[in-house]
Design a protein around this motif. Structure first.
Motif, short mmCIF file in Angstrom:
data_model
loop_
_atom_site.label_atom_id
_atom_site.label_comp_id
_atom_site.label_asym_id
_atom_site.label_seq_id
_atom_site.Cartn_x
_atom_site.Cartn_y
_atom_site.Cartn_z
N LEU A 111 -76.55 -22.61 57.11
CA LEU A 111 -77.48 -23.69 56.75
C LEU A 111 -76.98 -25.05 57.20
O LEU A 111 -77.75 -26.02 57.21
CB LEU A 111 -77.69 -23.71 55.23
N SER A 112 -75.71 -25.14 57.53
CA SER A 112 -75.17 -26.41 58.02
C SER A 112 -75.65 -26.72 59.44
O SER A 112 -75.30 -27.78 59.99
CB SER A 112 -73.64 -26.38 57.98
N HIS A 113 -76.43 -25.82 60.04
CA HIS A 113 -76.98 -26.03 61.39
C HIS A 113 -78.50 -25.94 61.34
O HIS A 113 -79.11 -24.99 61.87
CB HIS A 113 -76.41 -25.01 62.38
N PRO A 114 -79.17 -26.91 60.71
CA PRO A 114 -80.63 -26.84 60.58
C PRO A 114 -81.35 -26.88 61.92
O PRO A 114 -82.44 -26.29 62.05
CB PRO A 114 -80.96 -28.07 59.73
N ALA A 264 -71.93 -25.95 40.40
CA ALA A 264 -72.80 -25.19 41.30
C ALA A 264 -74.10 -25.95 41.57
O ALA A 264 -74.57 -26.00 42.72
CB ALA A 264 -73.10 -23.83 40.70
N LEU A 265 -74.69 -26.55 40.52
CA LEU A 265 -75.94 -27.29 40.70
C LEU A 265 -75.74 -28.49 41.61
O LEU A 265 -76.56 -28.77 42.49
CB LEU A 265 -76.48 -27.74 39.34
N VAL A 266 -74.65 -29.23 41.38
CA VAL A 266 -74.38 -30.42 42.20
C VAL A 266 -74.12 -30.01 43.65
O VAL A 266 -74.57 -30.67 44.60
CB VAL A 266 -73.19 -31.21 41.62
N THR A 267 -73.36 -28.91 43.86
CA THR A 267 -73.10 -28.43 45.22
C THR A 267 -74.38 -28.03 45.92
O THR A 267 -74.61 -28.39 47.09
CB THR A 267 -72.14 -27.22 45.18
N LEU A 268 -75.24 -27.30 45.21
CA LEU A 268 -76.50 -26.87 45.80
C LEU A 268 -77.39 -28.07 46.11
O LEU A 268 -78.01 -28.15 47.19
CB LEU A 268 -77.22 -25.92 44.84
N GLU A 269 -77.46 -29.04 45.19
CA GLU A 269 -78.28 -30.22 45.42
C GLU A 269 -77.77 -31.03 46.60
O GLU A 269 -78.55 -31.51 47.43
CB GLU A 269 -78.31 -31.10 44.17
N GLY A 270 -76.44 -31.18 46.69
CA GLY A 270 -75.87 -31.92 47.82
C GLY A 270 -76.17 -31.25 49.15
O GLY A 270 -76.47 -31.93 50.14
N MET A 271 -76.10 -29.92 49.16
CA MET A 271 -76.41 -29.18 50.39
C MET A 271 -77.87 -29.39 50.80
O MET A 271 -78.19 -29.62 51.97
CB MET A 271 -76.10 -27.70 50.18
N ASP A 273 -79.87 -31.94 49.92
CA ASP A 273 -80.09 -33.33 50.31
C ASP A 273 -79.67 -33.59 51.75
O ASP A 273 -80.29 -34.38 52.47
CB ASP A 273 -79.32 -34.27 49.37
N GLU A 274 -78.59 -32.92 52.16
CA GLU A 274 -78.06 -33.18 53.50
C GLU A 274 -78.81 -32.44 54.60
O GLU A 274 -79.07 -32.99 55.67
CB GLU A 274 -76.57 -32.79 53.54
N PHE A 275 -79.16 -31.17 54.32
CA PHE A 275 -79.71 -30.34 55.40
C PHE A 275 -81.19 -30.00 55.23
O PHE A 275 -81.89 -29.77 56.21
CB PHE A 275 -78.90 -29.03 55.51
N ILE A 276 -81.71 -29.94 53.98
CA ILE A 276 -83.12 -29.62 53.77
C ILE A 276 -83.67 -30.59 52.73
O ILE A 276 -83.96 -30.22 51.58
CB ILE A 276 -83.31 -28.16 53.30
N PRO A 277 -83.82 -31.87 53.08
CA PRO A 277 -84.17 -32.90 52.09
C PRO A 277 -85.58 -32.77 51.51
O PRO A 277 -85.89 -33.38 50.50
CB PRO A 277 -84.02 -34.21 52.87
N ASP A 278 -86.46 -31.99 52.15
CA ASP A 278 -87.83 -31.86 51.66
C ASP A 278 -87.96 -30.93 50.46
O ASP A 278 -89.04 -30.82 49.88
CB ASP A 278 -88.76 -31.34 52.78
N VAL A 279 -86.88 -30.27 50.08
CA VAL A 279 -86.93 -29.30 48.99
C VAL A 279 -86.47 -29.97 47.70
O VAL A 279 -85.41 -30.60 47.65
CB VAL A 279 -86.04 -28.08 49.30
N ASN A 280 -87.29 -29.85 46.65
CA ASN A 280 -86.98 -30.44 45.34
C ASN A 280 -86.42 -29.35 44.43
O ASN A 280 -87.15 -28.49 43.93
CB ASN A 280 -88.25 -31.05 44.74
N MET A 281 -85.12 -29.40 44.18
CA MET A 281 -84.45 -28.34 43.43
C MET A 281 -84.96 -28.26 41.99
O MET A 281 -85.27 -27.18 41.48
CB MET A 281 -82.94 -28.56 43.44
#
Length: 419
Positions: A111-114, A264-271, A273-281
């Protein structure tokens, strides 16, 4: 990467020698620091420091026992079976040991390569939505979730989202999962009492805030700040930070297991925000909670809640009747005493006390003036400046007290205006 004799393409994970010994020394130092911090500054703890260190050690032990990771992979494989879009590597249990784990090799795009995912024809928003919805199912439905969902541990391969590296997992019991659901709904519905109830249930039986009204007031601020914004703008890290700081102010010590969920929530949210910002967790998790409750389930939950509340109310009434019997018994014998405190009555009583003090001083001043005047007309000796000494002293004391009353009224009035 390797190939089995039978032809399967596999990944072999080997543990570096001496890792456990080095980490054991580090954890021993952290235990000493946590023990000292608990004794020196007990009120400054937001979480149980000793519990966090022990959880860190337990997590490390789990990560360095590759047999546990292999079992986690097997368990997560069973969890993923109903989901066509989720997967994880299959372990080869007969080839795994405490220091070596053998699993399927997964060829995919991280996922780090959108950009690569988009070029391969994948819909990034769909990937993010499915990932978060499945994470909600892991955390709130199953109680078994990937505790380190950073981009390097999430691959997309042949149309499936593949989670790798399950050395760090989180487990939540049914009670914790229920509290998490209630707190998420409480923030969305701006229900401070429900949020306070969830927080205290998290903290356990020892949670007993001295000022519950102040706790609700602080939660009102948090709810207004985070519950009224659009879910797209809600920052889960800021929300958790505000919640833990508020718990610190009220001496509510949260259990160490909450740190795994928060991390885990903060890690997932950070990921995201950086790679798929259109998704609202948060929106996806809230929708998952709402959709997972069918009408029958909601009805059962409501009946269960009503039953518990009725049970508690019945016992409360019976207890009140028993207490009233004791009170009446003491009343008939003249042994009943009432200790009553009027909340918010301190300021009126203070004002009343000031009024009585000033009135008393005014009466003394009037008495001194009248008494001194009587002495003056009586012409009592000795006399100074044509005034009897006793009368002169009375006039001076009366004048000083009069000036004090005037200044006291003036300065206290100014202080109240500034407030």
């Amino acid at each position: 990467r390797a190939t089995l004799v039978s032809g399967e393409d596999i990944a072999v994970k080997v543990q570096r020698p001496g890792v456990r010994e080095t980490m054991a020394q580090d954890v021993s130092i952290m235990r000493s620091i946590a023990r000292l911090a608990t004794r020196v500054v007990p009120s400054a703890q937001v979480v149980d420091l000793r519990g966090v260190v022990e959880e860190l050690w337990d997590t490390f032990e789990s990560e360095t026992d590759f047999l546990l990771e292999a079992r986690n992979l097997s368990e997560f494989n069973r969890f993923c079976a109903p989901y066509r879009y989720m997967d994880c590597p299959k372990p080869y249990m007969d080839l795994c040991s405490e220091h070596v784990v053998v699993m399927d090799y997964v060829e995919g795009i991280a996922l780090s390569h959108p950009d690569q995912l988009a070029e391969a024809g994948y819909d990034l928003k769909e990937i993010g939505t499915k990932l978060v919805d499945n994470f909600a199912a892991q955390m709130l439905d199953e109680g078994f979730f990937h505790a380190d969902p950073h981009p390097g541990n999430i691959l997309v391969s042949q149309g499936s989202i593949v989670l790798i590296d399950l050395g760090m997992v989180g487990r939540l019991n049914q009670k914790t999962r229920a509290v998490l659901r209630d707190m998420i709904f409480a923030v969305g519905s701006q229900d401070s009492p429900a949020l306070a109830d969830g927080l205290l249930r998290f903290a356990g039986t020892q949670a007993d805030p001295e000022d519950y009204a102040a706790l609700l007031s602080d939660l009102d601020v948090i709810v207004k700040e985070f519950g009224t914004v659009d879910l797209a703008d809600l920052n889960i890290a800021d929300f958790l930070g505000a919640l833990t700081q508020m718990a610190q102010r009220h001496d509510i010590e949260l259990p160490s297991s909450i740190t795994t969920v928060g991390r885990a929530l903060v890690t997932l949210e950070g990921m995201l925000d950086e790679f798929i910002p259109d998704v609202n967790m948060i929106q996806i998790i809230s929708n998952h909670i709402a959709s997972s409750k069918t009408v029958s389930v909601v009805g059962k939950d409501e009946l269960k809640t009503l039953g518990l509340e009725g049970h508690q109310a019945l016992h409360g009434v019976l207890g009140a009747l028993a207490e009233s019997k004791v009170a009446m018994h003491m009343l008939t014998r003249g042994q009943l005493r009432v200790n009553m405190q009027l909340v918010g009555s301190q300021e009126p009583f203070a004002m009343l006390s000031d009024m009585v003090n000033r009135l008393t001083m005014a009466l003394i001043v009037v008495g001194l003036f009248v008494g001194s005047s009587i002495v003056y007309f009586a012409g009592m000796k000795p006399i100074v400046f044509g005034i009897p000494v006793v009368g002169f002293m009375g006039y001076v004391v009366a004048f000083v007290l009069s000036v004090w009353i005037v200044f006291d009224i003036y300065f206290k009035g100014r202080r109240k205006k500034k407030r």
